[in-house]
Design an enzyme around this catalytic site. Structure first.
Site, PDB file in Angstrom:
ATOM      1  N   ASP A 185      10.591   5.081  -9.496  1.00  0.00           N
ATOM      2  CA  ASP A 185      10.156   5.694 -10.756  1.00  0.00           C
ATOM      3  C   ASP A 185      10.868   7.013 -11.043  1.00  0.00           C
ATOM      4  OD1 ASP A 185       8.472   3.608 -11.168  1.00  0.00           O
ATOM      5  OD2 ASP A 185       6.597   4.730 -10.969  1.00  0.00           O
TER       6      ASP A 185
ATOM      7  N   LYS B  86      -0.363  -4.105  -3.644  1.00  0.00           N
ATOM      8  CA  LYS B  86      -1.690  -3.548  -3.341  1.00  0.00           C
ATOM      9  C   LYS B  86      -1.796  -2.169  -3.969  1.00  0.00           C
ATOM     10  CE  LYS B  86      -4.843  -2.368   0.445  1.00  0.00           C
ATOM     11  NZ  LYS B  86      -4.961  -0.911   0.204  1.00  0.00           N
TER      12      LYS B  86
ATOM     13  N   SER C 166       0.812  -1.215   0.000  1.00  0.00           N
ATOM     14  CA  SER C 166       0.000   0.000   0.000  1.00  0.00           C
ATOM     15  C   SER C 166       0.851   1.273   0.000  1.00  0.00           C
ATOM     16  CB  SER C 166      -0.947  -0.053   1.201  1.00  0.00           C
ATOM     17  OG  SER C 166      -1.862   1.007   1.209  1.00  0.00           O
TER      18      SER C 166
END
Length: 587
Positions: A303, A317, A292
Site C-alpha cells: 500500500d 485474515k 494475519s
C-alpha cells in the site's frame, strides 16, 4: 425554521425509545436462553441415565456456541492454558524436538531435534523410538500423549528410554527440560548480487528485535537489497508487525486501524521510531499460508509502495483477536475487530454469518472494491493480498506426496534414518546431493516394500469409463479405453524415475536436517526454489522494480476515489488459519 427544528427533535425523541426497546429485548433474550441452558443441564445432571462429566459436556456446549461464530474465537479450559501461552509467545518448556507417529512401527519416534536444545545436546537422533518417559510406558501411546509428557516446567528432569533402530540398542538419557522458543527466524544470510535474505516464521514475542538484529547484520555484510520470505507465516502479534514495518517506514505513519463494536477496540497503530532504512529495495515472498500479521506486513509495504509482493495470493485474515482471562484459570481468544491497512482496505476473505446456525461466505473477486496505494496503484480488499507478480511453486507429483506423508511402510523415513547411521558427516547443506547409487538403493527399497499409491489419472479414467457405460458410449470406444488404460498402467519404478529430481530433493532436505537442523534445511531447499529465483530476478531488475512501484499514468477518477471512501465507510459499519499433520508435534 422553528417547524423544522421541532420535527428534528420529534424524530430524535421517537428514535431513542426504539433503540432502548431493542436493547431491552436483546438483554431479555440473553437472560432467557441462559436460563434455558441452565435448566437443560440441571435436568441432564439429575436424571440422565449415566453420570455426566460437567467439564466435557458443558465444554462441548461452549465449543459448539463458538463454532457458530468464526474459527479464531476459541475457549481454552485450564488444561489447555499452556497452548494459548505458547501461541502468544512461541515458548514452551520441553526437550526441543519434533516427534511423529511411525506408521509401520506403530510407535512415536523422534523426527527432528532443534539445534542447541536438550534433545540435540544429549544426542537424540532422527528415528529414535520413544519407549518410556520415567515410569510411563509410551509404546502404545499417541503423539499427543507423548508430547504432553515430554513437556513440563523448565528445569525439571526425567529419564527418557529409547531404542535406536540402526543398532537395536535400548538407551536411557537423563534430560532436563528447557524453555523452548520456536525460531522466529529459521535462517537469514547473504545471497548473490548483494541480496540479503530473511525467513520470518511467526510474529511472537521479540520477533521485531530479532528481525532488526538480522537486518542490521545483513547490511553490515553488504546487503543492498532485501528478500523477506513470509511463506507459511501464519502471523501473530499485530504490534510486532508494526515494529517490524517501522524498520523501513518513517515514524508517525499510520499502518493499521482496528474497528470493532466497542469503542475501546478501535485503535490506530503508528510507527513509533525512526526507521533503519527507507530506500533499500524490498521483495516479499508470500503464499496461501501467509496470514494475519504477515499480511499486515506485506499489505502495508504494498500500500505504501515500499516493496514488491511476489508469490501467490495470501490467506485473507483481516480479523483481530484479543486473549481474555476467564474464571477458574480458563481463557478465551475473542475476535473483537477487523483491521484496515494504509490504503483503507480490509483483506478478510470470508464473511462469517451467525444466523441460521452459522455459515461462511467467501468474498468473490467480483464483489471486492478498488483502493489505491500511495502512488495510485490499484489494489483490492477481500480475498487476501494479491501479489504484484504472481509466481506459483512447482506442484508435488502424487507419488512424492504418498512417499513423504501417506506411505504406511515409511520407506522414505527409514531410508533417511539408515543413511544418517552410515554417514558421520556430509557435505555442507547448500552443497549436499544424494548420489545416483543411493537414490537407486532408495528406489529398490520402495519396490521391495510393496509400496502402492493411487495414481490420479487411473482414478479419473475409471470415472470416465463408468460415465461412458452409463451414457452408452463405452462399447463403441472400448478399444481406445483399453489402450489408454495400458498406457496409464501403474508402474512404481517408472514413476520414481520420472519424478527423480523432486523425490531426491525431498530426501536431501530430510538428511540435511539431521546434520544442520532448520537452518540447513532452508539452505538446501533454496537451491530448488522456483519462487525464490523469481523474487531474486525482480530485485536484480532495478528498472523493472521501480516501474512496478511507480504511479500509473493518470490519476484515479474522482468518482472512483469517492467510491473507495464510501466502501471503507460501509465496511466499518458491519462487524462479523499453515498446518502440521496431527501425527506430528513439537515436544
Amino acid at each position: 425554521m422553528k417547524k423544522r427544528l421541532f420535527l428534528i427533535m420529534l424524530a430524535c425523541m421517537t428514535l431513542i425509545p426504539g433503540q432502548a426497546q431493542k436493547g431491552k429485548n436483546h438483554n431479555f433474550e440473553v437472560a432467557k436462553n441462559i436460563d434455558i441452558f441452565n435448566a437443560i443441564y440441571r435436568n441432564l445432571d439429575l436424571m440422565y441415565v449415566d453420570t455426566l462429566d460437567p467439564a466435557m459436556v458443558i465444554g462441548n456446549g461452549i465449543n459448539a456456541m463458538l463454532n457458530s461464530l468464526d474459527p479464531y474465537t476459541e475457549y481454552y479450559p485450564e488444561s489447555k492454558s499452556k497452548e494459548l501461552k505458547m501461541m502468544l509467545t512461541g515458548k514452551y518448556a520441553g526437550i526441543g524436538a519434533v516427534i511423529r507417529y511411525h506408521q509401520r512401527l506403530k510407535r512415536v519416534v523422534i523426527d527432528e531435534p532443534y539445534a542447541g536444545m536438550p534433545a540435540a545436546e544429549v544426542g537424540l537422533k532422527k528415528g529414535d523410538i520413544i519407549l518410556a518417559i520415567d515410569d510411563s510406558i509410551t509404546t502404545d501411546k499417541n503423539v499427543s500423549y507423548v508430547s504432553s509428557h515430554l513437556r513440563g516446567d523448565a528445569g525439571t528432569s526425567f529419564v527418557l528410554k529409547i531404542e535406536r533402530p540402526s543398532t537395536g540398542k535400548v538407551m536411557k538419557f537423563k534430560i532436563t527440560r528447557k524453555s523452548i522458543k520456536m525460531p522466529t527466524i529459521p535462517y537469514y544470510g547473504m545471497m548473490a548480487d548483494g541480496v540479503g535474505y530473511i525467513n520470518l516464521s511467526d510474529y511472537t514475542e521479540n520477533s521485531a528485535k530479532e528481525m532488526r538484529r538480522a537486518f542490521v547484520d545483513l547490511k553490515r555484510q553488504g546487503a543492498a537489497k532485501l528478500l523477506l520470505d513470509l511463506r507459511g507465516n501464519g502471523g501473530g502479534s499485530l504490534q510486532e508487525a508494526i515494529d517490524i514495518l517501522n524498520m523501513w517506514i518513517p515514524k508517525d505513519i499510520t499502518l493499521v486501524e482496528t474497528k470493532g463494536k466497542l469503542a475501546r477496540a478501535n485503535k490506530a497503530y503508528k510507527t513509533r521510531m525512526e526507521p533503519t532504512d527507507t530506500v533499500m529495495p524490498i521483495v516479499v515472498l508470500v503464499n496461501g499460508e501467509t496470514a494475519s500479521a504477515a499480511e499486515i506486513t506485506c499489505g502495508s509495504l504494498q500500500d505504501l509502495d515500499r516493496g514488491v509482493v511476489v508469490g501467490t495470493r495470501t490467506y485473507g485474515k483481516g480479523l483481530v483477536q484479543v486473549p481474555m482471562e476467564l474464571p477458574y484459570n480458563t481463557n478465551m481468544k475473542l475476535t473483537t475487530s477487523k483491521y484496515y491497512i494504509p490504503s483503507g482496505r480490509c483483506i478478510q476473505a470470508v464473511n462469517y454469518k451467525h444466523s441460521g446456525g452459522g455459515y461462511t461466505e467467501r468474498v468473490p473477486d467480483s464483489l471486492t472494491h478498488v483502493f489505491r496505494t500511495k502512488a495510485g496503484r490499484e489494489v483490492r480488499d477481500g480475498g487476501g493480498i494479491k501479489p504484484d507478480i504472481e509466481s506459483k511453486p512447482d506442484t508435488l507429483p502424487n507419488i512424492a506426496v504418498y512417499l513423504d506423508r501417506i506411505d504406511t511402510m515409511e520407506v522414505m523415513f527409514d531410508f533417511v534414518v539408515d543413511y544418517i547411521a552410515k554417514h558421520q558427516t556430509i557435505a555442507p547443506a547448500e552443497k549436499f546431493t544424494l548420489s545416483d547409487d543411493d537414490f537407486e538403493d532408495f528406489k529398490q527399497r520402495v519396490i521391495k516394500s510393496g509400496f502402492t499409491y493411487d495414481p490420479v489419472t487411473e482414478k479419473k479414467l475409471d470415472e470416465l469409463v463408468k460415465l461412458a457405460r452409463f451414457e452408452g458410449y463405452y462399447e463403441d470406444a472400448k478399444d481406445e479405453f483399453d489402450a489408454l488404460k495400458a498406457k496409464l498402467k501403474h508402474d512404481v519404478a517408472k514413476d520414481i524415475d520420472r519424478h527423480k529430481e523432486v523425490i531426491k530433493e525431498m530426501i536431501e532436505r530430510d538428511i540435511v536436517a539431521a546434520y544442520y537442523f532448520q537452518e540447513g534445511t532452508m539452505k538446501a531447499a533454496m537451491r530448488y526454489d522456483k519462487q525464490l529465483k523469481e523474487a531474486e530476478r525482480v530485485l536484480n531488475d532495478e528498472k523493472g522494480y521501480h516501474r512496478l512501484l511507480s504511479a500509473p499514468k493518470g490519476n484515479a477518477p474522482k468518482e472512483e476515489k469517492q467510491q473507495a471512501r464510501t466502501n471503507l465507510q460501509a465496511s466499518t459499519d458491519t462487524h462479523p488459519t499453515p498446518a502440521d499433520r496431527p501425527s506430528i508435534m513439537a515436544a
